[in-house]
Design a protein around this motif. Structure first.
Motif, mmCIF file in Angstrom:
data_model
loop_
_atom_site.group_PDB
_atom_site.id
_atom_site.type_symbol
_atom_site.label_atom_id
_atom_site.label_comp_id
_atom_site.label_asym_id
_atom_site.label_seq_id
_atom_site.Cartn_x
_atom_site.Cartn_y
_atom_site.Cartn_z
ATOM 1 N N LYS A 177 28.198 -42.949 24.742
ATOM 2 C CA LYS A 177 27.225 -41.702 24.281
ATOM 3 C C LYS A 177 25.740 -41.827 24.432
ATOM 4 O O LYS A 177 25.470 -43.131 24.130
ATOM 5 C CB LYS A 177 27.976 -41.440 22.949
ATOM 6 C CG LYS A 177 27.385 -40.563 22.146
ATOM 7 C CD LYS A 177 27.871 -40.353 20.632
ATOM 8 C CE LYS A 177 27.352 -39.441 19.929
ATOM 9 N NZ LYS A 177 27.983 -39.321 18.498
ATOM 10 N N ILE A 213 28.764 -33.632 28.103
ATOM 11 C CA ILE A 213 27.422 -34.106 28.993
ATOM 12 C C ILE A 213 26.377 -32.791 28.530
ATOM 13 O O ILE A 213 26.980 -31.630 28.864
ATOM 14 C CB ILE A 213 27.464 -34.220 30.354
ATOM 15 C CG1 ILE A 213 28.448 -35.749 30.547
ATOM 16 C CG2 ILE A 213 26.202 -34.507 31.235
ATOM 17 C CD1 ILE A 213 28.523 -35.991 31.804
ATOM 18 N N ARG A 214 25.117 -32.984 28.409
ATOM 19 C CA ARG A 214 24.114 -31.939 28.605
ATOM 20 C C ARG A 214 23.163 -32.063 29.448
ATOM 21 O O ARG A 214 22.684 -33.103 29.818
ATOM 22 C CB ARG A 214 23.459 -32.093 26.973
ATOM 23 C CG ARG A 214 22.496 -31.218 26.726
ATOM 24 C CD ARG A 214 21.883 -31.066 25.327
ATOM 25 N NE ARG A 214 20.988 -32.459 25.086
ATOM 26 C CZ ARG A 214 19.797 -32.162 24.760
ATOM 27 N NH1 ARG A 214 19.021 -31.116 24.516
ATOM 28 N NH2 ARG A 214 19.058 -33.183 24.486
ATOM 29 N N GLU A 215 22.961 -30.894 29.953
ATOM 30 C CA GLU A 215 21.695 -31.056 31.084
ATOM 31 C C GLU A 215 20.496 -30.258 30.389
ATOM 32 O O GLU A 215 20.966 -28.991 29.946
ATOM 33 C CB GLU A 215 22.317 -30.497 32.408
ATOM 34 C CG GLU A 215 23.114 -30.944 33.177
ATOM 35 C CD GLU A 215 23.497 -30.083 34.472
ATOM 36 O OE1 GLU A 215 23.052 -29.155 34.623
ATOM 37 O OE2 GLU A 215 24.270 -30.766 35.129
ATOM 38 N N LYS A 274 21.362 -41.601 29.406
ATOM 39 C CA LYS A 274 20.906 -40.735 30.126
ATOM 40 C C LYS A 274 21.308 -41.103 31.665
ATOM 41 O O LYS A 274 20.902 -42.266 32.205
ATOM 42 C CB LYS A 274 19.279 -40.851 30.229
ATOM 43 C CG LYS A 274 18.683 -40.165 28.830
ATOM 44 C CD LYS A 274 17.454 -39.593 28.958
ATOM 45 C CE LYS A 274 16.792 -38.843 28.057
ATOM 46 N NZ LYS A 274 16.510 -39.383 26.863
ATOM 47 N N ILE A 300 20.031 -35.370 32.238
ATOM 48 C CA ILE A 300 21.353 -35.281 32.100
ATOM 49 C C ILE A 300 21.748 -36.620 31.179
ATOM 50 O O ILE A 300 21.291 -37.627 31.366
ATOM 51 C CB ILE A 300 22.185 -35.354 33.420
ATOM 52 C CG1 ILE A 300 21.714 -34.287 34.422
ATOM 53 C CG2 ILE A 300 23.565 -35.285 33.207
ATOM 54 C CD1 ILE A 300 22.335 -34.090 35.741
ATOM 55 N N GLU A 301 22.195 -36.156 30.129
ATOM 56 C CA GLU A 301 22.662 -36.901 29.074
ATOM 57 C C GLU A 301 23.999 -36.815 28.458
ATOM 58 O O GLU A 301 24.531 -35.741 28.399
ATOM 59 C CB GLU A 301 21.613 -36.837 27.958
ATOM 60 C CG GLU A 301 21.842 -37.593 26.845
ATOM 61 C CD GLU A 301 21.018 -37.614 25.661
ATOM 62 O OE1 GLU A 301 20.437 -38.665 24.936
ATOM 63 O OE2 GLU A 301 20.636 -36.388 25.472
ATOM 64 N N THR A 302 24.940 -37.834 28.093
ATOM 65 C CA THR A 302 25.970 -37.661 27.531
ATOM 66 C C THR A 302 25.965 -37.425 26.151
ATOM 67 O O THR A 302 25.062 -38.138 25.369
ATOM 68 C CB THR A 302 26.969 -39.268 27.763
ATOM 69 O OG1 THR A 302 26.037 -40.299 27.371
ATOM 70 C CG2 THR A 302 27.170 -39.533 29.395
ATOM 71 N N VAL A 339 33.587 -34.698 35.235
ATOM 72 C CA VAL A 339 33.715 -34.968 33.843
ATOM 73 C C VAL A 339 35.161 -35.077 33.735
ATOM 74 O O VAL A 339 35.837 -34.091 33.731
ATOM 75 C CB VAL A 339 33.243 -34.408 32.751
ATOM 76 C CG1 VAL A 339 33.184 -34.437 31.436
ATOM 77 C CG2 VAL A 339 31.428 -33.972 33.342
ATOM 78 N N CYS A 352 32.007 -40.833 27.886
ATOM 79 C CA CYS A 352 32.576 -40.320 28.986
ATOM 80 C C CYS A 352 33.088 -41.060 29.827
ATOM 81 O O CYS A 352 32.707 -42.337 29.973
ATOM 82 C CB CYS A 352 31.201 -39.438 29.534
ATOM 83 S SG CYS A 352 30.651 -38.167 28.523
#
Length: 192
Positions: A34, A56-58, A37, A95-97, A51, A101
């Protein structure tokens, strides 16, 4: 480990056992903690990641220094900066978890090798890009034409598991509203 991605591929193409084995053999399995980056603005993106597990978030950082969430990706989604990956140019996104993941990674070189060895997968990746473009077009249209409540209702309908997994300020950023306004929308929706 490959069950989900093989199901993903089977929705687009019929692979033989040998082709499936080649596909799985070229993927790099990676556990990522978690808050890692995977990509930072200015880097050149050299991966597409499926995934297998996690969220994940962009996002980008706008001219005021605020983070703007572009995409929230959960299981059975792909993440990458497509323009940077394709053109090998510096990217403008991060891009970050958001959770621990499990990812299946394809480097640019590995993807080219895979598509040469298993040409059927061209179809899978083409359909993936078409779906992604459709989602982006629909999101753009709804961002322009829908009210905040309509955007919120569409979001929870399309992505019912995400609100329990992602901090509300990221969802607000994705919807283009403040966290306080999102809280009001949620309250209003729950009262109905």
């Amino acid at each position: 480990m490959f069950q989900y991605i093989n199901s993903y591929a089977a929705r687009s193409v019929n692979l033989t056992a040998d082709e499936t084995s080649r596909f799985n053999g070229i993927l790099e399995y990676r556990k990522v903690p978690k808050k890692t980056k995977l990509l930072q603005a200015g880097d050149i993106c050299n991966f597409e990641a499926y995934v297998n597990k996690g969220c994940i978030r962009e996002y980008i950082i706008d001219e005021n220094g605020a983070e703007v969430t572009l995409q929230l990706a959960v299981e059975d989604w792909w993440v990458s900066d497509l323009a940077s990956f394709q053109d090998q140019t510096p990217c403008s996104m991060y891009i970050e978890t958001l959770e621990d993941c499990e990812l299946l990674i394809l480097s640019r070189d590995a993807k080219e090798q895979l598509l040469t060895e298993v040409p059927k997968l061209e179809r899978m990746f083409r359909l993936m890009l078409q779906r992604h473009l459709t989602v982006v077009q629909n999101r753009l249209f709804k961002t322009i034409s829908n009210t905040a409540m309509e955007k919120y209702l569409e979001f929870i309908k399309r992505y019912p598991s995400i609100p329990q997994r992602v901090p509300q300020h990221y969802i607000a950023s994705y919807l283009g509203i403040s966290p306080e306004f999102l809280s009001k929308l949620r309250t209003r929706h729950l009262k109905k």
